[in-house]
Write a protein that holds these residues in place. Structure first.
Motif, PDB file in Angstrom:
ATOM      1  N   GLY A 193     -39.054   9.532  87.081  1.00 10.82           N
ATOM      2  CA  GLY A 193     -39.603  10.484  86.166  1.00 10.82           C
ATOM      3  C   GLY A 193     -38.439  11.366  86.346  1.00 10.82           C
ATOM      4  O   GLY A 193     -38.083  11.385  87.618  1.00 10.82           O
ATOM      5  N   GLU A 194     -39.314  12.394  85.723  1.00  9.35           N
ATOM      6  CA  GLU A 194     -38.652  13.748  85.265  1.00  9.35           C
ATOM      7  C   GLU A 194     -40.153  14.297  86.776  1.00  9.35           C
ATOM      8  O   GLU A 194     -41.327  13.915  86.022  1.00  9.35           O
ATOM      9  CB  GLU A 194     -38.581  14.502  84.313  1.00  9.35           C
ATOM     10  N   ALA A 195     -39.573  15.895  86.855  1.00 12.62           N
ATOM     11  CA  ALA A 195     -41.075  16.209  88.009  1.00 12.62           C
ATOM     12  C   ALA A 195     -41.202  16.614  86.322  1.00 12.62           C
ATOM     13  O   ALA A 195     -40.886  17.419  85.630  1.00 12.62           O
ATOM     14  CB  ALA A 195     -39.716  17.229  88.764  1.00 12.62           C
ATOM     15  N   VAL A 196     -42.671  17.457  86.839  1.00 12.64           N
ATOM     16  CA  VAL A 196     -43.572  18.312  86.022  1.00 12.64           C
ATOM     17  C   VAL A 196     -42.431  19.381  85.256  1.00 12.64           C
ATOM     18  O   VAL A 196     -42.855  20.007  84.293  1.00 12.64           O
ATOM     19  CB  VAL A 196     -44.766  18.340  86.324  1.00 12.64           C
ATOM     20  N   ASN A 197     -42.011  20.229  85.882  1.00 10.85           N
ATOM     21  CA  ASN A 197     -41.160  21.420  85.332  1.00 10.85           C
ATOM     22  C   ASN A 197     -39.539  21.013  85.297  1.00 10.85           C
ATOM     23  O   ASN A 197     -38.639  22.565  85.630  1.00 10.85           O
ATOM     24  CB  ASN A 197     -41.671  22.443  87.334  1.00 10.85           C
ATOM     25  N   SER A 198     -39.183  19.730  85.326  1.00 15.55           N
ATOM     26  CA  SER A 198     -38.293  19.336  84.233  1.00 15.55           C
ATOM     27  C   SER A 198     -37.544  19.484  83.097  1.00 15.55           C
ATOM     28  O   SER A 198     -38.383  19.213  82.188  1.00 15.55           O
ATOM     29  CB  SER A 198     -37.556  18.300  85.387  1.00 15.55           C
ATOM     30  N   ALA A 199     -36.358  19.739  82.880  1.00 18.08           N
ATOM     31  CA  ALA A 199     -35.774  19.727  81.275  1.00 18.08           C
ATOM     32  C   ALA A 199     -35.475  17.926  81.330  1.00 18.08           C
ATOM     33  O   ALA A 199     -35.788  17.357  82.340  1.00 18.08           O
ATOM     34  CB  ALA A 199     -35.051  20.131  81.802  1.00 18.08           C
ATOM     35  N   GLN A 200     -35.703  17.689  80.382  1.00 17.64           N
ATOM     36  CA  GLN A 200     -35.030  16.846  79.293  1.00 17.64           C
ATOM     37  C   GLN A 200     -33.711  16.079  80.739  1.00 17.64           C
ATOM     38  O   GLN A 200     -33.051  16.305  80.528  1.00 17.64           O
ATOM     39  CB  GLN A 200     -34.936  16.463  78.625  1.00 17.64           C
ATOM     40  N   PHE A 201     -33.642  14.750  81.221  1.00 15.34           N
ATOM     41  CA  PHE A 201     -32.902  13.973  82.122  1.00 15.34           C
ATOM     42  C   PHE A 201     -31.446  14.026  80.697  1.00 15.34           C
ATOM     43  O   PHE A 201     -32.073  13.493  79.519  1.00 15.34           O
ATOM     44  CB  PHE A 201     -33.113  13.218  82.463  1.00 15.34           C
ATOM     45  N   PRO A 202     -30.265  14.121  81.714  1.00 18.27           N
ATOM     46  CA  PRO A 202     -29.139  14.123  80.784  1.00 18.27           C
ATOM     47  C   PRO A 202     -28.943  12.783  80.713  1.00 18.27           C
ATOM     48  O   PRO A 202     -28.086  12.419  79.476  1.00 18.27           O
ATOM     49  CB  PRO A 202     -28.018  14.694  81.356  1.00 18.27           C
ATOM     50  N   CYS A 203     -29.192  11.711  80.473  1.00 14.50           N
ATOM     51  CA  CYS A 203     -28.841  10.093  80.921  1.00 14.50           C
ATOM     52  C   CYS A 203     -29.695   9.944  78.990  1.00 14.50           C
ATOM     53  O   CYS A 203     -31.062  10.330  79.996  1.00 14.50           O
ATOM     54  CB  CYS A 203     -29.317   9.329  81.908  1.00 14.50           C
ATOM     55  N   SER A 204     -28.959   8.764  78.472  1.00 11.07           N
ATOM     56  CA  SER A 204     -30.336   9.153  77.278  1.00 11.07           C
ATOM     57  C   SER A 204     -30.017   7.765  76.787  1.00 11.07           C
ATOM     58  O   SER A 204     -29.378   6.819  76.961  1.00 11.07           O
ATOM     59  CB  SER A 204     -28.908   9.575  75.729  1.00 11.07           C
ATOM     60  N   LEU A 205     -31.253   7.374  77.011  1.00 12.07           N
ATOM     61  CA  LEU A 205     -31.602   5.737  77.010  1.00 12.07           C
ATOM     62  C   LEU A 205     -32.264   5.793  75.852  1.00 12.07           C
ATOM     63  O   LEU A 205     -33.358   5.966  75.473  1.00 12.07           O
ATOM     64  CB  LEU A 205     -32.438   5.128  78.686  1.00 12.07           C
ATOM     65  N   SER A 206     -31.658   4.812  75.388  1.00 11.43           N
ATOM     66  CA  SER A 206     -32.471   4.400  73.783  1.00 11.43           C
ATOM     67  C   SER A 206     -32.435   3.101  74.122  1.00 11.43           C
ATOM     68  O   SER A 206     -32.364   1.613  74.630  1.00 11.43           O
ATOM     69  CB  SER A 206     -31.534   4.255  73.071  1.00 11.43           C
ATOM     70  N   GLY A 207     -34.061   2.300  73.634  1.00 10.94           N
ATOM     71  CA  GLY A 207     -34.111   1.306  74.325  1.00 10.94           C
ATOM     72  C   GLY A 207     -34.604   0.809  75.691  1.00 10.94           C
ATOM     73  O   GLY A 207     -34.442   2.068  76.588  1.00 10.94           O
ATOM     74  N   GLY A 208     -35.342  -0.160  76.055  1.00 15.55           N
ATOM     75  CA  GLY A 208     -35.546  -0.895  77.104  1.00 15.55           C
ATOM     76  C   GLY A 208     -36.588   0.105  77.968  1.00 15.55           C
ATOM     77  O   GLY A 208     -37.656   1.184  77.650  1.00 15.55           O
ATOM     78  N   GLU A 209     -36.086   0.785  80.024  1.00 13.18           N
ATOM     79  CA  GLU A 209     -36.865   1.100  79.954  1.00 13.18           C
ATOM     80  C   GLU A 209     -36.520   2.657  80.306  1.00 13.18           C
ATOM     81  O   GLU A 209     -35.283   2.635  79.886  1.00 13.18           O
ATOM     82  CB  GLU A 209     -36.309   0.535  81.882  1.00 13.18           C
ATOM     83  N   PRO A 210     -37.100   2.852  80.570  1.00 15.47           N
ATOM     84  CA  PRO A 210     -37.285   5.011  80.265  1.00 15.47           C
ATOM     85  C   PRO A 210     -36.040   5.293  81.731  1.00 15.47           C
ATOM     86  O   PRO A 210     -35.228   5.885  81.312  1.00 15.47           O
ATOM     87  CB  PRO A 210     -38.814   5.351  80.568  1.00 15.47           C
ATOM     88  N   PHE A 211     -36.617   4.863  82.640  1.00  7.42           N
ATOM     89  CA  PHE A 211     -35.184   5.092  83.477  1.00  7.42           C
ATOM     90  C   PHE A 211     -35.051   3.613  84.577  1.00  7.42           C
ATOM     91  O   PHE A 211     -35.969   2.806  85.141  1.00  7.42           O
ATOM     92  CB  PHE A 211     -36.098   5.691  84.749  1.00  7.42           C
ATOM     93  N   ASP A 212     -33.952   3.930  84.657  1.00  4.18           N
ATOM     94  CA  ASP A 212     -32.919   3.417  85.611  1.00  4.18           C
ATOM     95  C   ASP A 212     -31.653   3.439  86.119  1.00  4.18           C
ATOM     96  O   ASP A 212     -31.530   4.738  85.848  1.00  4.18           O
ATOM     97  CB  ASP A 212     -33.223   1.662  84.905  1.00  4.18           C
ATOM     98  N   TYR A 213     -30.662   2.561  86.426  1.00  6.33           N
ATOM     99  CA  TYR A 213     -29.655   2.900  87.278  1.00  6.33           C
ATOM    100  C   TYR A 213     -28.747   4.020  86.554  1.00  6.33           C
ATOM    101  O   TYR A 213     -28.099   4.808  87.443  1.00  6.33           O
ATOM    102  CB  TYR A 213     -28.567   1.694  88.210  1.00  6.33           C
ATOM    103  N   ARG A 214     -28.865   4.218  84.775  1.00  4.46           N
ATOM    104  CA  ARG A 214     -27.849   5.158  84.272  1.00  4.46           C
ATOM    105  C   ARG A 214     -28.517   6.321  84.459  1.00  4.46           C
ATOM    106  O   ARG A 214     -27.140   7.189  84.463  1.00  4.46           O
ATOM    107  CB  ARG A 214     -28.183   4.334  82.601  1.00  4.46           C
ATOM    108  N   CYS A 215     -29.357   6.267  84.918  1.00  5.31           N
ATOM    109  CA  CYS A 215     -29.927   7.989  85.533  1.00  5.31           C
ATOM    110  C   CYS A 215     -29.747   8.348  87.160  1.00  5.31           C
ATOM    111  O   CYS A 215     -29.973   9.796  87.553  1.00  5.31           O
ATOM    112  CB  CYS A 215     -31.361   8.250  85.333  1.00  5.31           C
ATOM    113  N   PHE A 216     -28.926   7.677  87.714  1.00  7.99           N
ATOM    114  CA  PHE A 216     -28.282   8.276  88.622  1.00  7.99           C
ATOM    115  C   PHE A 216     -27.552   9.440  89.002  1.00  7.99           C
ATOM    116  O   PHE A 216     -27.017   9.483  87.666  1.00  7.99           O
ATOM    117  CB  PHE A 216     -26.864   6.916  89.570  1.00  7.99           C
TER     118      PHE A 216
END
Length: 139
Positions: free
Chosen positions: A39-62
């Motif tokens: 997940g993102e830290a509370v003071n983080s901007a949105q992560f650049p990994c854009s995931l559509s459907g499925g889990e919000p975070f996975d290996y694609r956010c490496f």
């Protein structure tokens, strides 16, 4: 914790690095971290990994992220993205993004490592004196 496939949901694996900030180059507080965020830290901007459907975070956010705080408590909650940032993005490679029974290992590369050190305020390695010592802490 729970073992989810492909580093999904709350599963994480990370390495945090203290590269710059003190007189010897380190100050005891991580500067950046590489890995799979849960997940993102509370003071983080949105992560650049854009995931559509499925889990919000996975290996694609490496990716390589900033370390969100100065403390060492709960490093899994410290994945921070800034946009714009003088450090991010920085090139990294995940050589085995979907570990399995036949290839269970994690293998990552931080490319242009001296460039990362320089972005973080460390003195660049002198090409004329490539064996100059410098410090780094790992978490």
């Amino acid at each position: 914790g729970v073992d989810y496939a492909n580093f999904a949901r709350t599963e994480t694996f990370l390495v945090a690095l203290d590269i710059a900030g003190g007189p010897s180059g380190v100050d005891g507080s991580p500067d950046v971290m590489i890995g799979y965020p849960p997940g993102e830290a509370v003071n983080s901007a949105q992560f650049p990994c854009s995931l559509s459907g499925g889990e919000p975070f996975d290996y694609r956010c490496f990716d390589l992220y900033l370390y969100a705080s100065s403390g060492l408590t709960s490093p899994q909650d410290q994945f921070k993205w800034e946009d714009p940032s003088p450090v991010l993005p920085h090139p990294v490679v995940d050589h085995n993004p979907r570990p399995n029974a036949r290839r269970p290992h994690l293998e990552w590369t931080i490319e242009q490592f001296d460039g990362l050190r320089t972005k973080l305020g460390a003195t660049p390695i002198d090409d004329e004196r490539p064996f100059t010592s410098w410090d780094m802490n790992w978490l």
